[in-house]
Design a protein around this motif. Structure first.
Motif, PDB file in Angstrom:
ATOM      1  N   ARG A 173      38.959  26.269  12.056  1.00  0.00           N
ATOM      2  CA  ARG A 173      37.776  25.594  12.569  1.00  0.00           C
ATOM      3  C   ARG A 173      36.555  25.721  11.595  1.00  0.00           C
ATOM      4  O   ARG A 173      36.436  27.049  10.952  1.00  0.00           O
ATOM      5  CB  ARG A 173      37.314  26.106  13.836  1.00  0.00           C
ATOM      6  N   CYS A 174      35.542  24.941  11.399  1.00  0.00           N
ATOM      7  CA  CYS A 174      34.259  25.282  10.739  1.00  0.00           C
ATOM      8  C   CYS A 174      33.196  25.303  11.780  1.00  0.00           C
ATOM      9  O   CYS A 174      33.018  24.409  12.334  1.00  0.00           O
ATOM     10  CB  CYS A 174      33.793  24.151   9.825  1.00  0.00           C
ATOM     11  N   ASP A 175      32.688  26.436  12.189  1.00  0.00           N
ATOM     12  CA  ASP A 175      31.829  26.935  12.866  1.00  0.00           C
ATOM     13  C   ASP A 175      30.244  26.999  12.396  1.00  0.00           C
ATOM     14  O   ASP A 175      30.346  27.153  11.113  1.00  0.00           O
ATOM     15  CB  ASP A 175      31.969  28.138  13.774  1.00  0.00           C
ATOM     16  N   ALA A 176      29.405  26.855  13.044  1.00  0.00           N
ATOM     17  CA  ALA A 176      27.992  27.524  12.705  1.00  0.00           C
ATOM     18  C   ALA A 176      27.266  28.407  13.634  1.00  0.00           C
ATOM     19  O   ALA A 176      27.641  28.329  14.722  1.00  0.00           O
ATOM     20  CB  ALA A 176      27.282  26.053  12.599  1.00  0.00           C
ATOM     21  N   VAL A 177      26.474  29.348  13.218  1.00  0.00           N
ATOM     22  CA  VAL A 177      25.663  29.948  13.764  1.00  0.00           C
ATOM     23  C   VAL A 177      24.140  29.627  13.476  1.00  0.00           C
ATOM     24  O   VAL A 177      23.702  29.646  11.995  1.00  0.00           O
ATOM     25  CB  VAL A 177      25.981  31.650  13.532  1.00  0.00           C
ATOM     26  N   PHE A 178      23.524  29.007  14.327  1.00  0.00           N
ATOM     27  CA  PHE A 178      21.996  28.738  14.095  1.00  0.00           C
ATOM     28  C   PHE A 178      21.204  29.772  14.407  1.00  0.00           C
ATOM     29  O   PHE A 178      21.147  30.467  15.523  1.00  0.00           O
ATOM     30  CB  PHE A 178      21.637  27.325  14.414  1.00  0.00           C
TER      31      PHE A 178
END
Length: 127
Positions: A103-108
């Protein structure tokens, strides 16, 4: 004796990026992820964090802005392409991961707000 020159804008930006990535790594570890790599550069792109939990390997993009909404808008189409190129390169060097869920996740991150982890923010097209 003269005072040292103030840090450049580029140096301050790099420091802020390292700080944001450290906060994101801590958040992911609290959620049970193990950090496999930080700032992986290859294939013309960079993966801020690579983390694993169970059968999943997450390639994590970290974005920090003044507000969370601005951070969410910072993942452009060009950034997505460079991220996928770096993921392909990492997978070529880590064949054990090919059988995992990827998966490609993000943390904002935004000032005064809790960091927000968003799974599967970028579709991985690896074929």
């Amino acid at each position: 004796m003269s005072l040292p020159a103030p840090p450049s804008r580029q140096a301050l930006s790099a420091l802020a990026g390292v700080r944001a990535e450290s906060i994101a790594a801590l958040l992911l570890m609290l959620k049970g992820y193990r950090i496999l790599a930080r700032r992986y550069r290859a294939g013309g792109g960079e993966i801020d964090l690579i983390a694993a939990r169970g059968d999943t390997v997450a390639f994590v993009e970290v974005k920090a802005r003044g507000m969370i909404a601005a951070a969410e808008e910072a993942i452009t189409a060009d950034k997505r392409r460079r991220l996928v190129r770096a993921v392909r390169h990492w997978l070529g060097r880590n064949p054990w991961a090919a059988q995992r869920t990827l998966r490609c996740d993000a943390v904002f991150l935004g000032r005064g707000a809790w960091p927000r982890h968003v799974p599967d923010v970028v579709t991985l097209m690896l074929d």
